[in-house]
Design an enzyme around this catalytic site. Structure first.
Site, PDB file in Angstrom:
ATOM      1  N   SER A 148      -3.147 -13.691 -30.884  1.00 40.47           N
ATOM      2  CA  SER A 148      -1.764 -14.135 -31.047  1.00 40.47           C
ATOM      3  C   SER A 148      -0.861 -12.929 -30.948  1.00 40.47           C
ATOM      4  O   SER A 148      -1.131 -11.892 -31.571  1.00 40.47           O
ATOM      5  CB  SER A 148      -1.563 -14.826 -32.401  1.00 40.47           C
ATOM      6  OG  SER A 148      -2.167 -16.093 -32.417  1.00 40.47           O
ATOM      7  N   GLU A 155      17.097 -10.062 -26.473  1.00 45.60           N
ATOM      8  CA  GLU A 155      17.667 -11.390 -26.258  1.00 45.60           C
ATOM      9  C   GLU A 155      17.119 -12.432 -27.221  1.00 45.60           C
ATOM     10  O   GLU A 155      17.716 -13.468 -27.414  1.00 45.60           O
ATOM     11  CB  GLU A 155      17.405 -11.835 -24.820  1.00 45.60           C
ATOM     12  CG  GLU A 155      18.050 -10.965 -23.747  1.00 45.60           C
ATOM     13  CD  GLU A 155      17.241  -9.711 -23.438  1.00 45.60           C
ATOM     14  OE1 GLU A 155      17.697  -8.901 -22.613  1.00 45.60           O
ATOM     15  OE2 GLU A 155      16.140  -9.542 -24.016  1.00 45.60           O
ATOM     16  N   SER A 156      15.930 -12.232 -27.803  1.00 38.01           N
ATOM     17  CA  SER A 156      15.355 -13.092 -28.842  1.00 38.01           C
ATOM     18  C   SER A 156      13.874 -12.786 -29.008  1.00 38.01           C
ATOM     19  O   SER A 156      13.515 -11.774 -29.595  1.00 38.01           O
ATOM     20  CB  SER A 156      15.566 -14.577 -28.573  1.00 38.01           C
ATOM     21  OG  SER A 156      15.133 -15.316 -29.702  1.00 38.01           O
ATOM     22  N   HIS A 161      -0.378 -17.687 -27.886  1.00 43.36           N
ATOM     23  CA  HIS A 161      -1.665 -17.774 -28.569  1.00 43.36           C
ATOM     24  C   HIS A 161      -2.705 -18.188 -27.547  1.00 43.36           C
ATOM     25  O   HIS A 161      -2.414 -18.955 -26.623  1.00 43.36           O
ATOM     26  CB  HIS A 161      -1.619 -18.803 -29.707  1.00 43.36           C
ATOM     27  CG  HIS A 161      -2.901 -18.889 -30.478  1.00 43.36           C
ATOM     28  ND1 HIS A 161      -3.244 -17.987 -31.446  1.00 43.36           N
ATOM     29  CD2 HIS A 161      -3.938 -19.765 -30.386  1.00 43.36           C
ATOM     30  CE1 HIS A 161      -4.438 -18.303 -31.938  1.00 43.36           C
ATOM     31  NE2 HIS A 161      -4.869 -19.379 -31.312  1.00 43.36           N
ATOM     32  N   CYS A 176      18.704 -15.593 -25.742  1.00 43.01           N
ATOM     33  CA  CYS A 176      20.113 -15.946 -25.957  1.00 43.01           C
ATOM     34  C   CYS A 176      20.999 -15.373 -24.865  1.00 43.01           C
ATOM     35  O   CYS A 176      22.215 -15.509 -24.929  1.00 43.01           O
ATOM     36  CB  CYS A 176      20.585 -15.426 -27.320  1.00 43.01           C
ATOM     37  SG  CYS A 176      19.669 -16.103 -28.706  1.00 43.01           S
TER      38      CYS A 176
END
Length: 760
Positions: A148, A155-156, A161, A176
């Site tokens: 994971s 930007e975010s 996984h 974003c």
């Protein structure tokens, strides 16, 4: 709190410096990791754009099990903080919104999916290829297998996984920023779909809240668009392949191939794959043909597997409403399918198509070849655009008509007026400027009508069909369509309007169409019986070289379903303000009494027949009191004989045949029809109703005041029925035959009707 933070910072420093092992509480460990992530993000924003990985290896077997107070051994490594990010990379107008991309890939190499290093490298490259900025990332090696990872972006974030044994990875990318994410999908497939024959499913959504339409992206990712709904948003699709995505001079053109997971083979698919009984592929999409979808400005225009049903429903009902269409003009229809259907009519001499976007026509030729395929029609060119009867004009259809048929024409009009005009443009409800210009301009409507011959017909597709829950049409989503209807209704050149629906066009809801006639004679053809329409198809539609039927959906029985407007059209029509006059007569009033004559047992009924003048004349007398408004002999009147004008003319011609024997029976029948029949009040319908029950024995009065029964539905207050009314079209038979008591009738009174009772 300060002490805790200090202790944790010291612990982190010790681990980074000496890589010692400690036994810690899991909850304290999670707090440490969270604090480290927040700190790394803050430091990264402050000091630099270069990503620096942080890795975390957790030696625990069931990490997804509910965390309980226990201790595990961990090894933690923290690299140097990232450098600060330049403020110029941030968007000035930062809206509370973003893009969300979900990608699932299976059949991926298991070793790759279990390699923390290779996966981390793929993530870094994916972020770089997408034009995004990675601040930091953390990867967790799980046991017995799987990884994971989560990356913090300017930007975010990005995360994924893996399930190595199953060969599956699921990835989540949210930003974003303004950078489109769709172009990253092929690169992500390439970076993460390692080995074997990977299969990818993906979904793209616009998230959050945007300020308005001016902020919609040029690739039409808006959740309200058909492109977003059909293509970008669904995740569980078997096939989702982009064929064309290009912005022409006038519009965005997108073509996609689509195959859903639960799709199964069609009849043609099964023949092509030689499927036999028991073959498991009958219930899978393995040999099914994908549907090819065309979008213009994000709005779905057609689907390859159902476009024939749509275009046959658009073209043929209106074409057959005209007795002999020779010159046809199309506004729009750049795919070529509308032109294809028009050219199937042997009567057509010229088919003029006015299309704004030449690029759309060229793309359709290449990527939607079946839509303009006329190769099977006897006497036609292989491609409909190349047919000798076709005249393709690239330009603005509205301007073309205004320049030639408007109030101040600037161009010479064609030598022949058009018999049929087909508008195959955007739906009226589409919130685009083109739709506003097409459907809200009375001058354009007038120019279209002026370009038609006296018996000309206009066909327009008018978007999604209404339902009974819709509000008043002029204030709802379909207000532009209502305005279009109002313009036609009030135009002096319009004699009749018919609306109908087709549910097999491939869209999520039934699609609707409008036929507008300049002459009321089209009503007779519109209401033709099944056998009459089937004969017209046989007589007029071109044969095919393959000897297959040229029409796959439209026939007499299909047209029969178009003749009467669905209930929703009537319901919405009657929500107009003020309420149309005829809406008060949509059903028989259950509060009113029904009085009938019982043949052979007058005592059970409300009337008796009395004979006089040596039984040569008769009259109908009430045997009970009948209140005003009661229905008079409804069962007998509903059984009236229906005779068309054509049948009457044939009977009269038979009486003129000389030397062919006795024609007295026919003459007597015609005399009975003339005495006891009346024409329908639906102008141009060409039907007559002949009273054959006891009602024809009711005496007629010359003065209306002497009558005590009259028509159930009085004449329209305007003196003429409206050219568009779903109510009149749905209930014309009831309106044409039912009688009611116009005053209270006492037992023993004679029933009398006015001799002009059926006149409008």
């Amino acid at each position: 709190f300060q002490k805790t933070m200090t202790a944790e910072t010291n612990t982190a420093t010790a681990v980074a410096g000496g890589a010692h092992r400690y036994a810690i509480d899991v909850r304290l460990f999670m707090l440490t990791i969270t604090t480290a992530m927040i700190a790394s993000f803050y430091v990264g924003v402050m000091f630099g754009p270069e990503p620096s990985p942080s890795t975390l290896s957790v030696n625990a077997t069931n990490v997804w099990r509910e965390l309980a107070p226990r201790t595990v051994e961990v090894e933690l490594k923290v690299e140097e903080p990232v450098e600060a990010v330049d403020d110029s990379m941030m968007t000035e107008d930062h809206e509370p919104a973003g893009q969300h991309l979900l990608i699932d890939i299976k059949n991926v190499d298991s070793d790759f999916l279990d390699s923390e290093e290779r996966l981390a490298d793929a993530m870094v490259n994916a972020v770089k290829e997408g034009g995004l900025t990675l601040l930091s990332y953390h990867c967790h090696k799980l046991h017995p297998a799987g990884v994971s990872c989560v990356g913090v972006l300017l930007e975010s974030h990005i995360s994924f996984h893996t399930w190595p044994e199953e060969g599956v990875i699921t990835l989540d990318l949210f930003t974003c920023g303004d950078t489109p994410l769709l172009p990253t999908i092929p690169k992500i497939e390439q970076l993460f779909g390692v080995g074997g024959n990977p299969i990818t499913q993906w979904s793209h959504e616009l998230r959050g809240f945007r300020k308005g339409s001016k902020n919609k992206k040029p690739h039409y990712l808006d959740n309200d668009s058909d492109l977003g709904f059909w293509i970008f948003s669904p995740l569980a699709l078997h096939t989702k392949k982009q064929i064309v995505s290009i912005h022409s001079k006038y519009q965005q053109i997108d073509i996609w191939d689509l195959l859903e997971i639960d799709d199964t083979p069609s009849y043609e698919d099964a023949k092509r794959a030689n499927l036999q009984p028991g073959d498991p592929r009958w219930t899978t999409p393995e040999v099914a043909t994908p549907d090819r979808l065309l979008f213009l400005d994000g709005t779905l225009q057609s689907l390859s597997l159902s476009e024939r049903e749509y275009h046959e429903a658009l073209v043929h009902p209106g074409m057959f409403a005209h007795a002999n269409p020779k010159h046809v003009v199309l506004i729009g229809g750049g795919e070529g399918a509308t032109l294809r259907e028009v050219l199937k009519h042997k009567t057509v001499e010229t088919a003029t198509m006015i299309e704004l976007d030449q690029m759309l026509v060229e793309i359709a030729r290449e990527h939607l070849p079946t839509m303009s395929d006329c190769s099977d029609l006897v006497g036609a060119a292989d491609n409909c655009f190349d047919d000798d009867r076709s005249n393709i004009i690239y330009g603005n259809g509205q301007k073309w008509f205004m320049d030639r048929f408007g109030p101040q024409p600037t161009e010479k009009a064609p030598d022949n007026l058009f018999d049929v005009l087909i508008v195959d443009a955007l739906d009226p409800e589409d919130e685009v400027e083109v739709a506003e210009l097409l459907y809200n301009d009375i001058a354009f409507i007038s120019s279209m009508l002026a370009g038609l011959a006296d018996d000309g017909v206009i066909i327009i597709q008018v978007g999604t069909a209404p339902n009974i829950h819709d509000p008043r049409a002029d204030i709802g989503v379909y207000s532009r369509r209502e305005f279009l209807f109002n313009m036609f209704e009030n135009h002096t050149d319009v004699a009749a309007m018919f609306v109908y629906e087709e549910a097999h066009c491939g869209f999520l809801e039934p699609h609707s169409f409008l036929v507008v006639c300049k002459d009321s004679s089209c009503r007779e053809r519109w209401n033709g019986e099944i056998d009459a329409v089937d004969y017209e198809i046989y007589d007029r539609i071109s044969p095919t070289k393959s000897e297959a039927r040229a029409l796959v959906h439209y026939d007499g029985a299909t047209h029969h379903t178009y003749r009467t407007p669905p209930k929703a059209w009537e319901t919405v029509y009657c929500r107009r303000e003020p309420t149309p006059f005829e809406c008060a007569y949509r059903w028989l009033d259950p509060e009113m009494e029904l009085h009938d004559y019982v043949i052979g047992n007058e005592e059970e009924g409300s009337f008796k027949i009395e004979w006089y003048n040596n039984d040569e004349d008769s009259k109908v007398v009430a045997t009970v009191d009948i209140p005003k408004g009661s229905y008079i002999m409804p069962e007998h009147l509903a059984s009236s004989l229906v005779v068309s004008d054509k049948s009457l003319n044939n009977l009269r011609l038979n009486t003129e045949i000389v030397g062919k024997g006795e024609v007295k029976i026919i003459e007597d029948l015609l005399k009975f029809i003339d005495t006891n029949g009346h024409a329908s009040n639906a102008e141009g319908l060409g039907l007559n109703y002949v009273e054959v029950g006891a009602s024809f024995m009711i005496r007629e009065a010359e003065e209306q005041n002497d009558a005590n029964v009259g028509r159930w539905v009085p004449s329209h207050p305007s003196g003429k029925r409206p050219v568009y009314s779903p109510v009149y079209e749905r209930h014309r038979l009831s309106f044409d035959v039912f009688l009611v008591a116009t005053k209270d009738i006492k037992a023993g009174e004679e029933i009398v009707k006015y001799q002009g009772v059926w006149e409008e």
